[in-house]
Design an enzyme around this catalytic site. Structure first.
Site, short mmCIF file in Angstrom:
data_model
loop_
_atom_site.label_atom_id
_atom_site.label_comp_id
_atom_site.label_asym_id
_atom_site.label_seq_id
_atom_site.Cartn_x
_atom_site.Cartn_y
_atom_site.Cartn_z
N ASP A 32 0.82 -1.22 0.00
CA ASP A 32 0.00 0.00 0.00
C ASP A 32 0.85 1.26 0.00
O ASP A 32 0.63 2.18 0.80
CB ASP A 32 -0.94 0.01 1.21
CG ASP A 32 -1.73 -1.27 1.36
OD1 ASP A 32 -2.08 -1.87 0.32
OD2 ASP A 32 -1.99 -1.68 2.50
N GLU A 189 -11.23 0.39 -3.91
CA GLU A 189 -10.51 0.88 -2.74
C GLU A 189 -9.29 1.66 -3.17
O GLU A 189 -9.09 1.91 -4.36
CB GLU A 189 -10.09 -0.31 -1.86
CG GLU A 189 -9.23 -1.32 -2.59
CD GLU A 189 -8.99 -2.59 -1.79
OE1 GLU A 189 -9.55 -2.72 -0.68
OE2 GLU A 189 -8.25 -3.46 -2.28
#
Length: 525
Positions: A32, A189
């Site tokens: 991420d 997302e």
């Protein structure tokens, strides 16, 4: 610096030879990624899940060579990860930005009572502020973007958006849905919002963070839409391919100082037979971006790629051995959920790391553990442990139900394997009283064999003694310490632990082994 020295200095954190750099640029459990630039320097932050300190921060001058300079959440008052925090719970998906002379980081702590947190700093190495909470935001993967009027827009998984005051955490208005990617695609997302030219671009991940992962983009003339999807979506995915890098997604765009564009993203390197097991977790990769007809175009992510023309800034390599002679631990060292002051010490026995047991084994959520991310497919890890006042050793951890360890105490050394509901002592060996050297060899599988029985790697556990440099007590299949077997979002962390009493460690040595995808087996004694 010679080319060989440069390769060694950048092992595990990107590398380069002439005009080529190697992916991943930050190896091991660093998913991420979010990146920003200030002048000629780049800063990047990653998820950390149940590990503490949380949210590692890196610095680079060329997007290829990265050096960890700190962690955002590194004080007990900033972060509460109770023992009830499950594996792969904790701290998810930060966004790192620089605005109005300050660094801003927004992140989600998914444990009960955690929520969305905003921290700020003038120096990304820290200290970072105590978190400001955003109680009106109920999603993960939050992003921050400021428009020309100074309004701060927070966009998060869903994909929803709300204006906020980032200094107080107060939401300004009601959240509204923006865009959810391709029709029927799961898990929209990881949104990031950018102003480029006359458009606002909304970058998202979709398809789940496994083999179907992808990056898509839409654009609008205002930050709150309406958004028009790119006709070429997804602009990046490796699903349905046999490329060595899989699960590509969760990207963040960055404009370099020379005007070129790049994307940092997560991906995995599966190994062994089908279905392919990844053991290091999701790692940070880099790939170039071009703009065509007002849309970002991203090529496939490869292990070796053409380097930026200004790639010439290697960073100091972490020393292979930590002798625990400093007054603090380097920020690369992490513990599970917390590191209470009374559980460890660098001063009780100067030059040694002392750990005081709480949990009885790696099965326990409050185990006292200090480790670092495994960053190489093949590596050697060693430590000198004195178990005179307790029991402990060297562990390779994925979670409480999936770990291997070699443990010293009570006049013997034992190798223990925990795989799901099964815990077994697989080997024992009596040893003389006094400190003992423990060693783990991680040996990557040779390439080219995709038979289902081919493990991704082999882990050898043993001891080093004066009359026998390395005695292997057990060799264990690496697939059982992989995400495909254990589930979750993390990768392996290798380190020291105490299971009973007080255990002291003189040094810890981590060394990459060559070749990365080959191995030389040592016979089990």
């Amino acid at each position: 610096m010679t080319m060989a020295q440069t390769r060694a200095a950048t092992a595990g954190a990107g590398g380069w030879t002439d005009d080529v750099f190697t992916n991943p640029v930050i190896a091991g459990l660093h998913p991420d990624p979010s990146v920003c630039r200030v002048g000629d320097e780049y800063y990047l932050a990653c998820s950390s899940f149940e590990y503490y300190p949380a949210v590692p921060v890196f610095r680079s001058r060329d997007l290829v060579h990265w050096e960890q300079i700190g962690n955002v959440l590194d004080r007990p008052g900033q972060l509460d990860l109770p023992s009830t925090t499950p594996p792969s719970g904790g701290v998810y998906a930060p966004t790192l930005r620089h605005h109005d002379g300050r660094f801003w980081l927004i992140v989600t702590n998914v444990v009960a009572g955690g929520g969305t947190l905003i921290c700020t700093a003038t120096d990304p190495a820290g200290p970072w502020s105590d978190p400001v909470r955003v109680p009106g935001l109920a999603g993960i993967d939050p992003d921050l973007a400021w428009d020309e009027e100074g309004v701060c827009w927070c966009t998060y998984a869903g994909i929803e958006q709300v204006r906020i005051d980032p200094r107080t955490g107060r939401t300004l208005g009601r959240p509204r849905r923006l865009w959810s990617g391709a029709p029927g695609a799961q898990a929209p997302e990881a949104p990031h919002l950018y102003r480029v030219g006359g458009y606002w671009y909304l970058l998202i991940a979709e398809g789940g963070t496994e083999r179907g992962h992808a990056v898509s983009v839409a654009r609008a003339t205002a930050p709150d839409g309406p958004y028009e999807p790119c006709p070429a979506n997804p602009i990046l995915t490796h699903r349905g391919t046999n490329r060595p890098i899989q699960n590509t997604g969760h990207g963040d765009l960055i404009e370099a100082a020379d005007g070129s564009w790049w994307m940092v993203l997560l991906g995995v390197r599966p190994g062994g037979g089908t279905p392919g097991w990844h053991v290091l977790g999701r790692e940070t990769f880099l790939t170039p971006v071009t703009w065509i007809d007002g849309w970002p175009v991203v090529g496939a992510v490869a292990p070796a790629m053409t380097a930026p023309p200004w790639t010439a800034h290697p960073v100091p390599a972490p020393p292979p051995r930590d002798d625990f002679d400093e007054d603090r631990l380097h920020p690369r060292w992490v513990s599970v959920r917390s590191r209470p002051a009374g559980s460890w010490s660098l001063t009780e026995r100067p030059g040694w790391l002392t750990l005081h047991a709480r949990g009885a084994s790696l099965d326990d959520r409050d185990v006292v553990f200090v480790g670092r991310r495994q960053q190489h497919l093949s590596c050697r890890v060693r430590t000198m442990v004195d178990p005179a006042a307790g029991r402990g050793g060297l562990a390779v951890r994925l979670d409480e139900r999936h770990h291997y360890e070699i443990e010293a105490g009570d006049g013997e050394v034992r190798v223990v394997a925990r795989i799901g509901s099964v815990r077994s002592t697989v080997a024992t060996r009596p040893v003389p009283a006094g400190p003992v050297r423990l060693r783990v060899e991680v040996l990557a599988a040779p390439p080219g064999d995709w038979h289902p029985g081919q493990e991704p790697d082999l882990l050898q556990f043993g001891i080093e003694q004066a009359d026998a440099p390395f005695t292997v007590l057990a060799a264990l299949d690496g697939r059982y310490l992989s995400t495909e077997v254990a589930g979750g979002f993390t990768g392996r962390v290798i380190g020291m632990y105490a299971a009973a009493g007080s255990v002291r460690f003189d040094w810890f040595d981590y060394e990459p082994r060559e070749p990365e995808n080959g191995r030389t087996l040592i016979e089990v004694d």
